[in-house]
Design a protein around this motif. Sequence first.
Motif, PDB file in Angstrom:
ATOM      1  N   SER A   1      14.514 -22.444  -2.654  1.00 38.62           N
ATOM      2  CA  SER A   1      14.317 -21.025  -2.975  1.00 38.62           C
ATOM      3  C   SER A   1      14.465 -20.821  -4.473  1.00 38.62           C
ATOM      4  CB  SER A   1      15.356 -20.183  -2.259  1.00 38.62           C
ATOM      5  OG  SER A   1      15.044 -20.130  -0.906  1.00 38.62           O
ATOM      6  N   GLY A   2      13.593 -20.000  -5.036  1.00 41.62           N
ATOM      7  CA  GLY A   2      13.677 -19.704  -6.455  1.00 41.62           C
ATOM      8  C   GLY A   2      12.989 -20.739  -7.322  1.00 41.62           C
ATOM      9  N   SER A   3      12.284 -21.676  -6.709  1.00 42.82           N
ATOM     10  CA  SER A   3      11.617 -22.689  -7.526  1.00 42.82           C
ATOM     11  C   SER A   3      10.274 -22.189  -8.041  1.00 42.82           C
ATOM     12  CB  SER A   3      11.445 -23.979  -6.725  1.00 42.82           C
ATOM     13  OG  SER A   3      10.753 -23.715  -5.530  1.00 42.82           O
TER      14      SER A   3
ATOM     15  N   HIS B   1       9.323 -23.614   4.090  1.00 42.97           N
ATOM     16  CA  HIS B   1      10.547 -24.407   4.055  1.00 42.97           C
ATOM     17  C   HIS B   1      10.551 -25.420   5.172  1.00 42.97           C
ATOM     18  CE1 HIS B   1      12.538 -21.045   1.669  1.00 42.97           C
ATOM     19  NE2 HIS B   1      12.514 -22.123   0.919  1.00 42.97           N
ATOM     20  N   ASP B   2       9.652 -25.221   6.112  1.00 40.79           N
ATOM     21  CA  ASP B   2       9.617 -26.083   7.288  1.00 40.79           C
ATOM     22  C   ASP B   2       8.817 -27.332   6.945  1.00 40.79           C
ATOM     23  OD1 ASP B   2       9.256 -27.297   9.691  1.00 40.79           O
ATOM     24  OD2 ASP B   2       8.743 -25.473  10.784  1.00 40.79           O
ATOM     25  N   LEU B   3       9.514 -28.395   6.569  1.00 43.66           N
ATOM     26  CA  LEU B   3       8.822 -29.581   6.071  1.00 43.66           C
ATOM     27  C   LEU B   3       8.011 -30.271   7.159  1.00 43.66           C
ATOM     28  CD1 LEU B   3      11.434 -31.114   3.649  1.00 43.66           C
ATOM     29  CD2 LEU B   3       9.507 -29.634   3.159  1.00 43.66           C
ATOM     30  N   ARG B   4       8.466 -30.116   8.400  1.00 43.71           N
ATOM     31  CA  ARG B   4       7.700 -30.736   9.489  1.00 43.71           C
ATOM     32  C   ARG B   4       6.323 -30.065   9.588  1.00 43.71           C
ATOM     33  NH1 ARG B   4      11.386 -30.198  13.801  1.00 43.71           N
ATOM     34  NH2 ARG B   4      12.740 -31.350  12.388  1.00 43.71           N
ATOM     35  N   LEU B   5       6.337 -28.749   9.434  1.00 45.19           N
ATOM     36  CA  LEU B   5       5.085 -27.997   9.463  1.00 45.19           C
ATOM     37  C   LEU B   5       4.175 -28.441   8.317  1.00 45.19           C
ATOM     38  CD1 LEU B   5       4.031 -24.937  10.685  1.00 45.19           C
ATOM     39  CD2 LEU B   5       4.369 -24.484   8.281  1.00 45.19           C
TER      40      LEU B   5
ATOM     41  N   VAL C   1       5.302 -30.242  -5.011  1.00 46.06           N
ATOM     42  CA  VAL C   1       6.743 -29.980  -4.967  1.00 46.06           C
ATOM     43  C   VAL C   1       7.140 -29.286  -6.253  1.00 46.06           C
ATOM     44  CG1 VAL C   1       9.023 -30.987  -4.639  1.00 46.06           C
ATOM     45  CG2 VAL C   1       7.020 -32.101  -3.634  1.00 46.06           C
ATOM     46  N   LEU C   2       7.730 -28.109  -6.119  1.00 45.54           N
ATOM     47  CA  LEU C   2       8.147 -27.329  -7.280  1.00 45.54           C
ATOM     48  C   LEU C   2       9.656 -27.389  -7.433  1.00 45.54           C
ATOM     49  CD1 LEU C   2       6.148 -23.964  -7.091  1.00 45.54           C
ATOM     50  CD2 LEU C   2       5.811 -25.836  -8.695  1.00 45.54           C
ATOM     51  N   GLU C   3      10.073 -27.407  -8.699  1.00 46.26           N
ATOM     52  CA  GLU C   3      11.486 -27.224  -8.961  1.00 46.26           C
ATOM     53  C   GLU C   3      11.636 -26.493 -10.279  1.00 46.26           C
ATOM     54  OE1 GLU C   3      15.675 -29.362  -9.709  1.00 46.26           O
ATOM     55  OE2 GLU C   3      13.823 -30.257 -10.363  1.00 46.26           O
TER      56      GLU C   3
ATOM     57  N   GLU D   1      17.573 -30.568   8.674  1.00 47.13           N
ATOM     58  CA  GLU D   1      17.089 -29.315   9.249  1.00 47.13           C
ATOM     59  C   GLU D   1      16.444 -28.433   8.182  1.00 47.13           C
ATOM     60  OE1 GLU D   1      17.148 -30.230  12.759  1.00 47.13           O
ATOM     61  OE2 GLU D   1      16.736 -28.120  12.372  1.00 47.13           O
ATOM     62  N   PRO D   2      15.212 -28.002   8.432  1.00 47.60           N
ATOM     63  CA  PRO D   2      14.519 -27.168   7.453  1.00 47.60           C
ATOM     64  C   PRO D   2      15.288 -25.916   7.074  1.00 47.60           C
ATOM     65  CG  PRO D   2      13.050 -27.814   9.219  1.00 47.60           C
ATOM     66  CD  PRO D   2      14.415 -28.280   9.599  1.00 47.60           C
ATOM     67  N   ALA D   3      16.014 -25.358   8.020  1.00 49.42           N
ATOM     68  CA  ALA D   3      16.718 -24.103   7.753  1.00 49.42           C
ATOM     69  C   ALA D   3      17.756 -24.273   6.650  1.00 49.42           C
ATOM     70  CB  ALA D   3      17.390 -23.596   9.018  1.00 49.42           C
ATOM     71  N   ASP D   4      18.290 -25.475   6.528  1.00 51.45           N
ATOM     72  CA  ASP D   4      19.323 -25.696   5.520  1.00 51.45           C
ATOM     73  C   ASP D   4      18.767 -25.696   4.097  1.00 51.45           C
ATOM     74  OD1 ASP D   4      21.052 -28.112   7.593  1.00 51.45           O
ATOM     75  OD2 ASP D   4      20.965 -25.927   7.619  1.00 51.45           O
ATOM     76  N   LEU D   5      17.460 -25.822   3.996  1.00 55.37           N
ATOM     77  CA  LEU D   5      16.873 -25.941   2.662  1.00 55.37           C
ATOM     78  C   LEU D   5      16.938 -24.645   1.893  1.00 55.37           C
ATOM     79  CD1 LEU D   5      13.778 -28.023   3.653  1.00 55.37           C
ATOM     80  CD2 LEU D   5      15.739 -28.810   2.359  1.00 55.37           C
ATOM     81  N   ALA D   6      16.938 -23.540   2.598  1.00 52.96           N
ATOM     82  CA  ALA D   6      16.954 -22.257   1.912  1.00 52.96           C
ATOM     83  C   ALA D   6      18.256 -22.104   1.170  1.00 52.96           C
ATOM     84  CB  ALA D   6      16.772 -21.117   2.905  1.00 52.96           C
TER      85      ALA D   6
END
Lengths: 277, 535
Positions: B321-323, B484-488, B498-500, B530-535
């Motif tokens: 988030s914020g990238s 955020h869902d990397l599997r998707l 990939v942004l940072e 888990e994708p949710a943790d990425l946020a």
Amino acid sequence: MTADTRGATPRTATAVRILPALLLIGLALVGPWIAPHPIDTPVTAPYAAGTGEALLGGDQLGRDVLSRLLAGGRDLVLASLLVAVLVTGTAAVLGAVGAVRPLVGRLVERIADVLMLLPSVLAILLVTLSWPGGGRFAVIAAAVVLGVPYAVRLTAGAAAPVAQAGYVEAAAAGGERLWYLVVREILPNLRATVLTLFGLRFVAAVYLVATAGFLQVGPQPPAADWALMIRENSAGILLNPWAVVAPGAAVALLALSVNLAASALAPQTGRKAVPVQ
Amino acid sequence: MSHSRDQRSGPEDPVHDTPVGEAEPEGSGDPYAKPERPVADGPAVRVSGLTVAAPDGRILLQDSSLTLSPGRLTALTGPSGAGKTTLLRAVTGLLPPGTTRTAGRVDVLGHDVFALPERELRALRGKRLAYVGQDPGSGLNPRMRVRTLIGELAVDRRPEAVRALLAEVRLPDDGSLAARRPGALSGGQQRRVALARALARRPEVLLLDEPTAGLHPELRDEIGELLGHLAREHHLAVAFSCHDPEVVERYADEVVTLGTHLPPPRTHSHTRPARPRKEHRGGPPVLQVRDLHVAFGGVPALDGVDLTVAAGSAAGIVGVSGSGKTTLVRTVVGLQRASSGTVHLAGTPLRTGLRGRGREQRRAVQLVPQNPLGALNPSRTVGATLGRPLRLHRRCAAGEVRERVVDLLEQVGLPPAFADRYPYELSGGQRQRVAIARALAADPEVLICDEVTSALDADTGAAVMDLLTGLRERRGTALVLISHDLRLVADRTDTVTVLESGRVVESGRTAEVFTAPRHPTTRALLGTAEPADLA
């Protein structure tokens, strides 16, 4: 307040709150035709108390106060409504345009700041002195010019968050023109604000138009006019208080009832804007 | 607006009882046939091996061939951007501005149009060849009346001849039609006036670009029958481009399909198809972002970002988030001004910020925003929200809007009754799907989805993604997915960026980047289960 009641109840409540304004405005509009006596002929002694012949007594020249009351509201009501509609409409459009085009918005606000510095009575005198034959229209023009700056600050403030909303952005990104954004996307969501503002501007307009009448800018004797009646008959207030109290009360009731109607029409539930951010 | 036009057009569109072939106009039997025309034995138009390139070297048309014979109706089909219009324009000897012919030749009525001197080419175009563009309404002078428009180029300018031509295109003059200006005609009527104007020259070759686009089925069939009639009865060589398979199947004598063998683009390696079994993914870059810089009050949000999306491919954008993911796509659609850098749509530079962009450019790139709550106007019904882009961009006839809205709702898995609901009556996920449907209504070339599945349950999310994938394969719509869902992202995209902190740290084919990440940021992203943790 009636947010979760359904069916006829909220509609009836709205109707009940709109009714006084409709009655009063209707009475003022048809008043000249239902007045029992001519407005310019004495029917009783000056400042006579109320009798069966003249229910609210006589004024400074012995003319019937009730007849003059019925006849004297139409111009005031029409002028005030016109001023309120013009002020609210102009301010709503300017505010919404300013929210979409920040440059226009800043320009409008600076101009409003300057105009707001002008005292209203001074402005009315200025307009009517520079436009002596203007009569009512001079007063209306002055009231619009004086009212818009206040109103536009309010609408600009209310339109700013709406203009940032996702749906306005989506419409702009989707190819909509400025006019569509303002009229179809932003203004419908400012309905509550605009209606409330209309009520406020109506009161201010009544006040301003009555002040002008009191200053004898606008209608001239022997015309019947609520503001003029207050001024003409104030000398005899102790002899026949009705000659002053009745037109005063009429002005107050008009302002109150229109405000009540405006807030009843503002949407209370449902289609209001979702909070943004 | 278009509704009232439709009503106006109603009474003067008579129902034809007679079969089309027999519908001869009154008066002179054939209003525009050239009596002295030699009986053509060979093809009227022969295009062979034509290759056309855009200024940046992109190939618009590769080794295309087309043969038009008198009396035959030829349909050009293919996905958007396959070069249908370019090919039709090449036959007139006038390529779209900036493009060049790199190979091949075009013979029209025995002349090589690219070798012909300007004056002769103009004579050929003026007398023997007629071209009706995609938006014929815009080609009609709004200040001229119908009779002047048709008479202007006509061989026979008598009022009876004009009337006969109007009858020929199924626009019988009711006394007032010929005196109207284009603004007082419906879209379908404008189309037919443009056709009558083309026929007034008595051409031998008739070229039409999407003559049935945006018409309701009845009118579409009328035009189809009219074209067949013109080809057969008047021995015209007719070519038309069309994306409506029904029309093509029913009316065309020959079908030429373009764009299925487009070569891979000569751009960055990461625009190449990750899964070559899908045909569309090798299209030319439809969206190109170069060295984009965006700053908020002096603080850089994007710092030299590049992004290339090929037509019909799917590009993923990932990052914490914020990238700068959302800022990037908002800049692409024009909601955010860039301080420097360029955005190209199908080779055309786009202005940063919305005000310099035309309506068509705004239509071509659609964003489904992240926040489903604010995305819909609370004071309008879902049906009104979805109908607006259809009308604004003329995606379908006025009478079909309601039908199309229901169709769109069904595509995103919502029942038709939702058209009458207000946004406050919908859940977040339902609003999200309405926002997707609204973007689809504009029929975009590039669809950008900012976290669209985040508000949806797994099944609905999968269904929506299937819909978008299907759209990409059918229509060649390019897809940009922020998730955020990397599997998707791994499942649904060909390339990934990939942004940072506003910089691109890694980009390439999704499969390669995700299996062998080179940059620590990518590794960190992938290291989280888990994708949710990425946020």
